[in-house]
Design an enzyme around this catalytic site. Sequence first.
Site, PDB file in Angstrom:
ATOM      1  N   VAL A 175       0.836  -1.196   0.000  1.00  0.00           N
ATOM      2  CA  VAL A 175       0.000   0.000   0.000  1.00  0.00           C
ATOM      3  C   VAL A 175       0.875   1.252   0.000  1.00  0.00           C
ATOM      4  O   VAL A 175       0.693   2.173  -0.811  1.00  0.00           O
ATOM      5  CB  VAL A 175      -0.949  -0.013   1.226  1.00  0.00           C
ATOM      6  CG1 VAL A 175      -1.754   1.265   1.276  1.00  0.00           C
ATOM      7  CG2 VAL A 175      -1.876  -1.227   1.174  1.00  0.00           C
ATOM      8  N   GLU A 193      13.223   4.834   5.757  1.00  0.00           N
ATOM      9  CA  GLU A 193      14.016   3.666   6.144  1.00  0.00           C
ATOM     10  C   GLU A 193      14.384   2.872   4.913  1.00  0.00           C
ATOM     11  O   GLU A 193      15.519   2.651   4.599  1.00  0.00           O
ATOM     12  CB  GLU A 193      13.120   2.717   6.936  1.00  0.00           C
ATOM     13  CG  GLU A 193      13.057   2.874   8.364  1.00  0.00           C
ATOM     14  CD  GLU A 193      12.019   1.912   8.891  1.00  0.00           C
ATOM     15  OE1 GLU A 193      11.740   2.019  10.066  1.00  0.00           O
ATOM     16  OE2 GLU A 193      11.490   1.063   8.161  1.00  0.00           O
ATOM     17  N   ASN A 248       4.023  -8.671  11.508  1.00  0.00           N
ATOM     18  CA  ASN A 248       5.446  -8.454  11.228  1.00  0.00           C
ATOM     19  C   ASN A 248       6.168  -7.799  12.409  1.00  0.00           C
ATOM     20  O   ASN A 248       7.219  -8.243  12.829  1.00  0.00           O
ATOM     21  CB  ASN A 248       5.622  -7.553  10.006  1.00  0.00           C
ATOM     22  CG  ASN A 248       5.021  -8.174   8.759  1.00  0.00           C
ATOM     23  OD1 ASN A 248       5.042  -9.387   8.600  1.00  0.00           O
ATOM     24  ND2 ASN A 248       4.478  -7.353   7.880  1.00  0.00           N
TER      25      ASN A 248
HETATM   26  N1  COA Z   1      -7.137  -7.902  10.163  1.00  0.00           N
HETATM   27  C1  COA Z   1      -6.547  -9.044   9.769  1.00  0.00           C
HETATM   28  N2  COA Z   1      -5.759  -9.147   8.675  1.00  0.00           N
HETATM   29  C2  COA Z   1      -5.589  -8.026   7.942  1.00  0.00           C
HETATM   30  C3  COA Z   1      -6.199  -6.812   8.271  1.00  0.00           C
HETATM   31  C4  COA Z   1      -6.990  -6.773   9.448  1.00  0.00           C
HETATM   32  N3  COA Z   1      -7.580  -5.649   9.832  1.00  0.00           N
HETATM   33  N4  COA Z   1      -5.840  -5.895   7.349  1.00  0.00           N
HETATM   34  C5  COA Z   1      -5.043  -6.505   6.464  1.00  0.00           C
HETATM   35  N5  COA Z   1      -4.896  -7.790   6.822  1.00  0.00           N
HETATM   36  C6  COA Z   1      -4.096  -8.811   6.125  1.00  0.00           C
HETATM   37  C7  COA Z   1      -4.352  -8.824   4.628  1.00  0.00           C
HETATM   38  O1  COA Z   1      -5.508  -9.589   4.330  1.00  0.00           O
HETATM   39  C8  COA Z   1      -3.066  -9.464   4.114  1.00  0.00           C
HETATM   40  O2  COA Z   1      -3.152 -10.847   4.370  1.00  0.00           O
HETATM   41  P1  COA Z   1      -2.480 -11.928   3.384  1.00  0.00           P
HETATM   42  O3  COA Z   1      -1.004 -11.700   3.524  1.00  0.00           O
HETATM   43  O4  COA Z   1      -2.938 -13.232   3.947  1.00  0.00           O
HETATM   44  O5  COA Z   1      -3.009 -11.591   2.021  1.00  0.00           O
HETATM   45  C9  COA Z   1      -2.006  -8.894   5.059  1.00  0.00           C
HETATM   46  O6  COA Z   1      -2.721  -8.453   6.233  1.00  0.00           O
HETATM   47  C10 COA Z   1      -1.217  -7.719   4.473  1.00  0.00           C
HETATM   48  O7  COA Z   1      -2.123  -6.713   4.106  1.00  0.00           O
HETATM   49  P2  COA Z   1      -1.966  -5.833   2.788  1.00  0.00           P
HETATM   50  O8  COA Z   1      -3.267  -5.130   2.597  1.00  0.00           O
HETATM   51  O9  COA Z   1      -1.453  -6.677   1.676  1.00  0.00           O
HETATM   52  O10 COA Z   1      -0.935  -4.701   3.220  1.00  0.00           O
HETATM   53  P3  COA Z   1       0.636  -4.553   3.249  1.00  0.00           P
HETATM   54  O11 COA Z   1       1.383  -5.537   2.433  1.00  0.00           O
HETATM   55  O12 COA Z   1       0.845  -3.130   2.929  1.00  0.00           O
HETATM   56  O13 COA Z   1       1.014  -4.841   4.796  1.00  0.00           O
HETATM   57  C11 COA Z   1       1.095  -4.383   7.158  1.00  0.00           C
HETATM   58  C12 COA Z   1       0.342  -4.201   5.820  1.00  0.00           C
HETATM   59  C13 COA Z   1       0.394  -3.567   8.223  1.00  0.00           C
HETATM   60  C14 COA Z   1       1.102  -5.858   7.563  1.00  0.00           C
HETATM   61  C15 COA Z   1       2.578  -3.904   6.953  1.00  0.00           C
HETATM   62  O14 COA Z   1       2.583  -2.618   6.414  1.00  0.00           O
HETATM   63  C16 COA Z   1       3.342  -3.884   8.280  1.00  0.00           C
HETATM   64  O15 COA Z   1       3.851  -4.905   8.722  1.00  0.00           O
HETATM   65  N6  COA Z   1       3.418  -2.712   8.937  1.00  0.00           N
HETATM   66  C17 COA Z   1       4.052  -2.579  10.232  1.00  0.00           C
HETATM   67  C18 COA Z   1       5.470  -2.134  10.123  1.00  0.00           C
HETATM   68  C19 COA Z   1       5.598  -0.783   9.507  1.00  0.00           C
HETATM   69  O16 COA Z   1       4.660  -0.050   9.314  1.00  0.00           O
HETATM   70  N7  COA Z   1       6.781  -0.390   9.197  1.00  0.00           N
HETATM   71  C20 COA Z   1       6.959   0.931   8.615  1.00  0.00           C
HETATM   72  C21 COA Z   1       8.265   1.395   8.631  1.00  0.00           C
HETATM   73  S1  COA Z   1       9.207   0.209   7.658  1.00  0.00           S
END
Ligand code: COA
Length: 504
Positions: free
Chosen positions: A269, A290, A380
């Site tokens: 995203v 980062e 993560n």
């Molecule tokens: N509840 C449960 N699962 C959820 C959810 C919710 N509210 N919202 C999204 N998900 C799941 C999605 O279905 C997807 O699952 P899948 O891997 O089985 O398909 C997964 O979470 C990833 O979601 P996606 O919409 O593909 O977003 P993303 O790849 O951009 O990842 C985070 C989103 C939040 C997991 C990721 O950005 C993260 O780990 N962030 C925390 C660390 C961070 O922000 N670091 C920033 C500085 S590096």
Amino acid sequence: MQDQYNRIKDERLQDKVVTAQEAASWIQDGMTLGLSGFTRAGDVKAVPLELVKRAEKESFKVNIFTGASLGSDIDKLFAEAGIVHKRLPFQAEPTMRKKINAGEHLFVDHHLSHTAELLRANVIEPVDYAILEAVSISEDGMVIPTTSIGNSLTFATHAKNIIIEINMAQSPLLEGLHDLYDPGKQGERNPIPLTKVDDRIGNIGIPLDITKVKGIVFTNQADSPSTIVKPDEETEIMAQHLMSFLRNEIKEGRLTEKLAPLQSGIGSVANAVLHGMIHSEFKNLQVYSEVLQDAVFDLIDAGKVDFASCCSITLSEEKMNHVFPNLEKYRDKLVLRPQEISNHPEIIRRLGLISINTALEFDIYGNVNSTHVTGTKMMNGIGGSGDFARNARLAIFVTKSTAKDGNISSIVPFVSHVDHTEHDVDVVVTEQGYADLRGLAPRERVPLIIENCAHPTYRNQLWDYYNEALTRGGQTPHLLEKAFLWHTNFMKNGTMLEKEKVNV
Ligand code: COA
């Protein structure tokens, strides 16, 4: 062979070359290892694999400290081999995630800028072996890192022993792109002299105490490419909403077309949102982030970004093939810094960053959960999102309004875990729209969040919760006995949706 030795320019270290197997044999049960590597970039690739092989014959456990997530399947192989006692500060690997959530090994999820402070202050386990990937070792004994810096400077400074992996597959053109600065002890340090995104304040490598260098291993393996998903219709719409918000900031005189230095978190995203700026009117942009993902290089190539400061470069295979052979072209537009500096609160606040990170869910008052699925299962880790959100000029969180085919609403009455409190969150964005929460009381935030960000199928349900909560009063009205019903319903029925409340 001579090629390899040419990369050890400090003659005092040329007799230190060993095999990865030998280096791995020095590591004992119970030790703490500080590995280079940040979001699949610049990780050590040979000694960890030899450790995994050793685990086939003997039983041992080690603490694994890194910059952030590792590539080359190392976190997966570590998890499968069962050799991890404690892991910090970030991972993003499904097998390791399962082990963490099964309680099979410990995971410390802390802000990425904190690891260095905790090590320096002797709070967490001291590092027995720093194992660092390098392009080369300079004549005066400095390790020239590769595609990330992460915590390598702190590991090298505080570890008892150092092993260096010189990776022949990493371009020598990386030399000169790094800027290594150690702020020193808390209570004794000066302000960090970084006032502009492109300032250089340190060394081009990690100064070594060569008496600590136990061995040097040669490898020849590229970083793992990122697994980023290309922008889709929804993420493109989110990018448009975010840009509408930024345009309004310009209209109000709070920003110009140069915006302010941008930070964008990991994930599809955040990448899509940056990508969306390519065809915008914004120009002469700067990035202070980062991780640099593909989108930043697209923006540099499109002439939109003038300079990018980062801690790691994590690219898709296609983008790697474009960027790494052409590093000369990017030399005056790039710098890599330790994560302590890329994520430092002092710098983030001074530069006034616009920070864009991804939420799993947020609630009707603006609290954000970025890490825990249904409040218990680690996804993560918080990564740098907290470093940035707490200190940025604008802390923006993006997420799709629903997940899992619409069965999860990403906007809930109460987040099931809080990473970023309502006090640290300025703007939330979904494909439905954005809500600017700055200066708003909790009761002012709710209608904006429900009407602008929640998916239409969940809006009635959110209103019902809020209206009933209002009858009980309070600064932040809640129905504590119902606050997590959405999550428990999902776990019981596979959906958060109460069918009778769907908007028609
Ligand atoms: N509840 C449960 N699962 C959820 C959810 C919710 N509210 N919202 C999204 N998900 C799941 C999605 O279905 C997807 O699952 P899948 O891997 O089985 O398909 C997964 O979470 C990833 O979601 P996606 O919409 O593909 O977003 P993303 O790849 O951009 O990842 C985070 C989103 C939040 C997991 C990721 O950005 C993260 O780990 N962030 C925390 C660390 C961070 O922000 N670091 C920033 C500085 S590096």
